[in-house]
Design a protein around this motif. Sequence first.
Motif, PDB file in Angstrom:
ATOM      1  N   ALA A  16      13.577   7.094  48.787  1.00  0.00           N
ATOM      2  CA  ALA A  16      12.421   7.685  48.695  1.00  0.00           C
ATOM      3  C   ALA A  16      11.349   6.837  49.352  1.00  0.00           C
ATOM      4  O   ALA A  16      10.742   7.484  50.357  1.00  0.00           O
ATOM      5  N   ALA A  17      11.073   5.523  49.135  1.00  0.00           N
ATOM      6  CA  ALA A  17      10.495   4.736  49.737  1.00  0.00           C
ATOM      7  C   ALA A  17      10.616   4.288  50.815  1.00  0.00           C
ATOM      8  O   ALA A  17       9.642   4.214  51.889  1.00  0.00           O
ATOM      9  N   SER A  18      11.916   4.304  51.309  1.00  0.00           N
ATOM     10  CA  SER A  18      12.079   4.155  52.899  1.00  0.00           C
ATOM     11  C   SER A  18      12.189   5.256  53.726  1.00  0.00           C
ATOM     12  O   SER A  18      11.761   5.079  55.000  1.00  0.00           O
ATOM     13  N   VAL A  19      12.039   6.393  53.050  1.00  0.00           N
ATOM     14  CA  VAL A  19      12.045   7.795  53.852  1.00  0.00           C
ATOM     15  C   VAL A  19      10.397   7.927  54.187  1.00  0.00           C
ATOM     16  O   VAL A  19      10.115   8.682  55.122  1.00  0.00           O
ATOM     17  N   LEU A  20       9.607   7.664  53.314  1.00  0.00           N
ATOM     18  CA  LEU A  20       8.166   7.818  53.661  1.00  0.00           C
ATOM     19  C   LEU A  20       7.576   7.467  54.733  1.00  0.00           C
ATOM     20  O   LEU A  20       7.104   8.297  55.527  1.00  0.00           O
ATOM     21  N   PRO A  21       7.678   6.384  55.289  1.00  0.00           N
ATOM     22  CA  PRO A  21       7.304   5.719  56.436  1.00  0.00           C
ATOM     23  C   PRO A  21       7.676   6.552  57.654  1.00  0.00           C
ATOM     24  O   PRO A  21       7.262   6.775  58.687  1.00  0.00           O
ATOM     25  N   LEU A  22       9.164   6.880  57.572  1.00  0.00           N
ATOM     26  CA  LEU A  22       9.865   7.440  58.601  1.00  0.00           C
ATOM     27  C   LEU A  22       8.988   8.969  58.658  1.00  0.00           C
ATOM     28  O   LEU A  22       8.927   9.526  59.994  1.00  0.00           O
ATOM     29  N   ALA A  23       9.027   9.556  57.770  1.00  0.00           N
ATOM     30  CA  ALA A  23       8.191  11.000  57.775  1.00  0.00           C
ATOM     31  C   ALA A  23       6.936  11.089  58.396  1.00  0.00           C
ATOM     32  O   ALA A  23       6.512  11.964  59.200  1.00  0.00           O
ATOM     33  N   ALA A  24       6.151   9.989  58.058  1.00  0.00           N
ATOM     34  CA  ALA A  24       4.851   9.824  58.464  1.00  0.00           C
ATOM     35  C   ALA A  24       4.806   9.760  60.001  1.00  0.00           C
ATOM     36  O   ALA A  24       3.865  10.196  60.754  1.00  0.00           O
ATOM     37  N   VAL A  25       5.745   9.177  60.578  1.00  0.00           N
ATOM     38  CA  VAL A  25       5.963   8.832  61.995  1.00  0.00           C
ATOM     39  C   VAL A  25       6.409  10.037  62.570  1.00  0.00           C
ATOM     40  O   VAL A  25       6.078  10.443  63.669  1.00  0.00           O
ATOM     41  N   ALA A  26       7.629  10.827  62.066  1.00  0.00           N
ATOM     42  CA  ALA A  26       8.109  11.923  62.701  1.00  0.00           C
ATOM     43  C   ALA A  26       7.228  13.183  62.612  1.00  0.00           C
ATOM     44  O   ALA A  26       7.336  13.923  63.461  1.00  0.00           O
ATOM     45  N   ALA A  27       6.421  13.102  61.495  1.00  0.00           N
ATOM     46  CA  ALA A  27       5.472  14.523  61.452  1.00  0.00           C
ATOM     47  C   ALA A  27       4.167  14.347  62.591  1.00  0.00           C
ATOM     48  O   ALA A  27       4.015  13.436  62.903  1.00  0.00           O
ATOM     49  N   PRO A  28       4.283  15.484  62.978  1.00  0.00           N
ATOM     50  CA  PRO A  28       3.245  15.551  64.137  1.00  0.00           C
ATOM     51  C   PRO A  28       1.773  15.170  63.320  1.00  0.00           C
ATOM     52  O   PRO A  28       1.482  15.889  62.515  1.00  0.00           O
ATOM     53  N   ALA A  29       0.962  14.784  64.036  1.00  0.00           N
ATOM     54  CA  ALA A  29      -0.300  14.145  63.560  1.00  0.00           C
ATOM     55  C   ALA A  29      -1.241  15.467  63.644  1.00  0.00           C
ATOM     56  O   ALA A  29      -1.301  16.278  64.274  1.00  0.00           O
ATOM     57  N   ALA A  30      -1.983  15.571  62.643  1.00  0.00           N
ATOM     58  CA  ALA A  30      -2.874  16.689  62.480  1.00  0.00           C
ATOM     59  C   ALA A  30      -3.949  16.545  63.253  1.00  0.00           C
ATOM     60  O   ALA A  30      -4.369  15.608  63.918  1.00  0.00           O
ATOM     61  N   ALA A  31      -4.199  17.770  63.658  1.00  0.00           N
ATOM     62  CA  ALA A  31      -5.277  17.928  64.878  1.00  0.00           C
ATOM     63  C   ALA A  31      -6.695  16.943  64.608  1.00  0.00           C
ATOM     64  O   ALA A  31      -7.273  17.276  63.550  1.00  0.00           O
ATOM     65  N   VAL A  32      -6.908  16.223  65.362  1.00  0.00           N
ATOM     66  CA  VAL A  32      -8.306  15.301  65.117  1.00  0.00           C
ATOM     67  C   VAL A  32      -9.138  16.298  65.702  1.00  0.00           C
ATOM     68  O   VAL A  32      -9.216  16.841  66.700  1.00  0.00           O
ATOM     69  N   SER A  33     -10.207  16.073  64.908  1.00  0.00           N
ATOM     70  CA  SER A  33     -11.506  17.061  65.190  1.00  0.00           C
ATOM     71  C   SER A  33     -12.067  16.259  66.355  1.00  0.00           C
ATOM     72  O   SER A  33     -12.374  15.288  66.454  1.00  0.00           O
ATOM     73  N   GLY A  34     -12.711  17.104  67.316  1.00  0.00           N
ATOM     74  CA  GLY A  34     -13.397  16.669  68.544  1.00  0.00           C
ATOM     75  C   GLY A  34     -14.736  16.678  68.228  1.00  0.00           C
ATOM     76  O   GLY A  34     -15.713  16.418  69.238  1.00  0.00           O
ATOM     77  N   ILE A  35     -15.271  16.435  67.034  1.00  0.00           N
ATOM     78  CA  ILE A  35     -16.962  16.713  66.526  1.00  0.00           C
ATOM     79  C   ILE A  35     -17.158  15.365  65.802  1.00  0.00           C
ATOM     80  O   ILE A  35     -16.045  14.868  65.084  1.00  0.00           O
ATOM     81  N   SER A  36     -18.235  15.017  65.766  1.00  0.00           N
ATOM     82  CA  SER A  36     -18.663  14.002  64.864  1.00  0.00           C
ATOM     83  C   SER A  36     -19.937  14.541  64.184  1.00  0.00           C
ATOM     84  O   SER A  36     -21.066  14.714  64.828  1.00  0.00           O
ATOM     85  N   VAL A  37     -19.853  14.504  62.756  1.00  0.00           N
ATOM     86  CA  VAL A  37     -21.084  15.195  62.301  1.00  0.00           C
ATOM     87  C   VAL A  37     -21.796  13.929  61.278  1.00  0.00           C
ATOM     88  O   VAL A  37     -21.222  13.260  60.585  1.00  0.00           O
TER      89      VAL A  37
END
Length: 179
Positions: A16-37
């Motif tokens: 499980a510990a070795s799969v977590l970093p791979l899952a983080a790389v393989a998952a698409p990044a969440a949409a980064v907000s184009g705003i700053s508040v």
Amino acid sequence: MRNSSLLLRSGLTLAAASVLPLAAVAAPAAAVSGISVSTTGSTVSVTTSACTNVNGSWGTTSLLNSRQANFAQGRQVSLSGTSALQSAAWSTVSAGTYTVIVVCSNGVTAGTQSVIVSGATPTRTISATASPSRGVMGGMGGSSTDYGTLTLVGGGVLVVAGGLATAWFLRRKSKPYRL
């Protein structure tokens, strides 16, 4: 049996510990907000560079409190700025959690971000008070009574007698005990 159970649990944890970093790389990044508040006291500001000017308008922003559900219900402000940076601000915002939504003039949502407003910081006013007219009430305390010569000589005799008695007691204690 005990060793195999321990080995099985260790193996599952390691897998499980070795799969977590791979899952983080393989998952698409969440949409980064184009705003700053940002917030300063009771003012909320938003900036973005994602909008384009369409017919003289950059877009509109909306500040929604926790009871409001959509863009139209919030406090709306038009974006202003240049092609490099657009901004808007709301003043006198009461304390609470808010959501800022920016919709560009072409209908595209530039971003959504939550912000916590702590409210205006109170200003403290310090005022001077009048000084006492008679000054500080100080004094000699209990030593202001003037004692006579007889009282002072009596006190001195007692101090000397106490010193002599202490010296005599300590000298007797240092001598060896006699029968």
